[in-house]
Write a protein that holds these residues in place. Structure first.
Motif, PDB file in Angstrom:
ATOM      1  N   GLY A 295       0.820  -1.209   0.000  1.00 30.46           N
ATOM      2  CA  GLY A 295       0.000   0.000   0.000  1.00 30.46           C
ATOM      3  C   GLY A 295       0.848   1.251   0.000  1.00 30.46           C
ATOM      4  N   CYS A 296       1.914   1.260   0.792  1.00 28.69           N
ATOM      5  CA  CYS A 296       2.792   2.431   0.849  1.00 28.69           C
ATOM      6  C   CYS A 296       3.546   2.626  -0.466  1.00 28.69           C
ATOM      7  CB  CYS A 296       3.769   2.293   2.011  1.00 28.69           C
ATOM      8  SG  CYS A 296       2.990   2.376   3.648  1.00 28.69           S
ATOM      9  N   VAL A 297       3.971   1.512  -1.075  1.00 25.11           N
ATOM     10  CA  VAL A 297       4.650   1.602  -2.372  1.00 25.11           C
ATOM     11  C   VAL A 297       3.704   2.173  -3.426  1.00 25.11           C
ATOM     12  CG1 VAL A 297       5.632   0.236  -4.262  1.00 25.11           C
ATOM     13  CG2 VAL A 297       6.322  -0.218  -1.897  1.00 25.11           C
ATOM     14  N   LEU A 298       2.446   1.745  -3.376  1.00 26.59           N
ATOM     15  CA  LEU A 298       1.458   2.272  -4.321  1.00 26.59           C
ATOM     16  C   LEU A 298       1.304   3.777  -4.148  1.00 26.59           C
ATOM     17  CD1 LEU A 298      -0.654   1.789  -6.485  1.00 26.59           C
ATOM     18  CD2 LEU A 298      -2.280   1.131  -4.689  1.00 26.59           C
ATOM     19  N   LEU A 299       1.283   4.252  -2.903  1.00 25.15           N
ATOM     20  CA  LEU A 299       1.193   5.692  -2.657  1.00 25.15           C
ATOM     21  C   LEU A 299       2.435   6.411  -3.181  1.00 25.15           C
ATOM     22  CD1 LEU A 299      -0.263   5.708   0.980  1.00 25.15           C
ATOM     23  CD2 LEU A 299      -1.478   6.266  -1.134  1.00 25.15           C
TER      24      LEU A 299
END
Length: 397
Positions: A295-299
């Motif tokens: 999720g953080c990588v996607l952000l």
């Protein structure tokens, strides 16, 4: 005076909405944590009482020992606390805020004629339909597929597709800011409807059966648990959809519906990681942080993709003349910020007022691109760049 009173209504409703949402989400997060952290009791007295799970916790200088009966306790206590007003109050204050800000000003906040040119009445009807239709589709999907083997995965897949389609449709019909908020609102409506139509009625049925001396039907607890778990996965996507509408570089981005979907997906992944972590902790397994990392990588990827492109090197621009700035302000901003109409208490009809609010003007028009609202006065890119150069040169009068 009407605008002033409307601002007060906006402020107080927003405050109440945040307070009740904190209460609802906080209790929801706690009970999801509690359910995932319970262990089978070993004490003979708890086993005799048919306690299915317990947890020992320390907080605020005291020790707590919550216990769960999977279907029902042997006897029902007289005083029983119900958790539902947190949900109802959050939805009611949210809908009231949506009414005051968006429905009462549909021509300004719901409609962007460069996106879709239609009447205020049609836009209002469509926005309300989003709330109702999503709940109906979601509820039918849960009824039809939720009880099948591996049904939860199927429900999750179908609802994900529905949310993606709704995000695309909202961004084709409404102003970007309204579209983001509306997708969050439709999911929040389903969350509160779960409590109103399924969780609380099921609990009331079980309580009534117990008080009548009947064996409670476990299906009510199973259905309530199902909808409660759905609500916790909706939470972070709803929150990011709600707050992201304040950032024009998100809502006004090319393919903004994909931006919204990516933000919500990141929230869902992060929430899943934390929910699964509680169970992993009890079972002695490693926490599944991979979902949160994804999720953080996607952000991060989203932030890189939306980053402003560097401007090509050019000769030093000519000094900005204040007369140029004043002409842009008069044409694009003064309509809503003048001696008679002062939205958000800001007036820009004199050179002194423009100079006083210079930093805020650039922040709203250049950095956040939130103003003019839905670009109703058609501010051009060259005009935004003019204001940016004015800032770079120190806001010369």
């Amino acid at each position: 005076m009407d605008a002033y009173l409307l601002d007060w209504a906006n402020l107080l409703l927003r405050w109440a909405h945040v307070i009740t949402a904190i209460a609802w989400i906080g209790s929801s997060f706690y009970f999801v944590f509690l359910d995932s952290s319970l262990t089978k009791p070993t004490a003979p007295d708890l086993l005799d009482k048919k306690v299915d799970g317990e947890l020992w916790a320390v907080h605020g200088g005291g020790f707590y020992n919550p216990q769960k009966y999977l279907v029902s306790p042997p006897s029902l206590p007289k005083n029983l606390h119900w958790f539902y007003w947190e949900s109802y109050s959050t939805w009611l204050t949210g809908f009231a805020l949506f009414t005051v800000l968006y429905l009462f000003n549909a021509g300004t906040y719901l409609i962007d004629k460069s996106v879709y040119d239609w009447s205020a009445g049609a836009a209002i009807a469509a926005s309300l339909a989003f709330l109702v239709v999503f709940w109906l589709i979601y509820d039918v999907v849960c009824r039809v597929f939720g009880q099948r083997p591996d049904g939860e995965r199927l429900v999750g897949a179908i609802i994900t597709v529905v949310v993606v389609l709704a995000s695309w449709a909202a961004c084709q019909l409404f102003a970007g800011r309204a579209a983001f908020l509306l997708v969050g609102a439709m999911m929040a409506t389903a969350m509160s409807a779960n409590v109103f139509f399924w969780i609380i009625p099921g609990q009331r049925t079980v309580v009534a059966q117990l008080r009548a001396g009947q064996a409670p039907d476990p299906i009510h607890g199973q259905r309530g648990k199902q909808r409660s778990v759905h609500d916790t996965y909706f939470t972070l996507p709803v929150l990011i959809a709600m707050i992201s509408n304040h950032y024009g570089w998100l809502t006004g981005a090319p393919h903004n519906w994909l931006v919204l979907v990516a933000l919500m997906l990141a929230g869902a992944l992060i929430r899943y990681s934390f929910v699964a972590r509680h169970k992993a902790h009890v079972e002695g397994r490693a926490a599944p942080w991979g979902y949160a990392v994804a999720g953080c990588v996607l952000l991060l990827v989203l932030a890189v993709m939306l980053a402003p492109k560097p401007s090509p090197a050019v000769a030093a621009p000519a000094p900005v003349q204040f007369a140029e700035v004043k002409a842009v302000i008069e044409q694009r901003c003064v309509l809503c910020h003048n001696a008679q109409v002062q939205n958000k208490g800001v007036a820009l009809h004199t050179p002194e007022l423009v100079q006083r609010h210079a930093a805020a003007i650039v922040q709203q028009t250049v950095l956040q691109r939130a103003m003019p609202i839905n670009n109703a006065t058609q501010m051009t890119e060259s005009e935004r760049q003019l204001l940016a150069r004015w800032q770079q040169q120190g806001f010369p009068p």
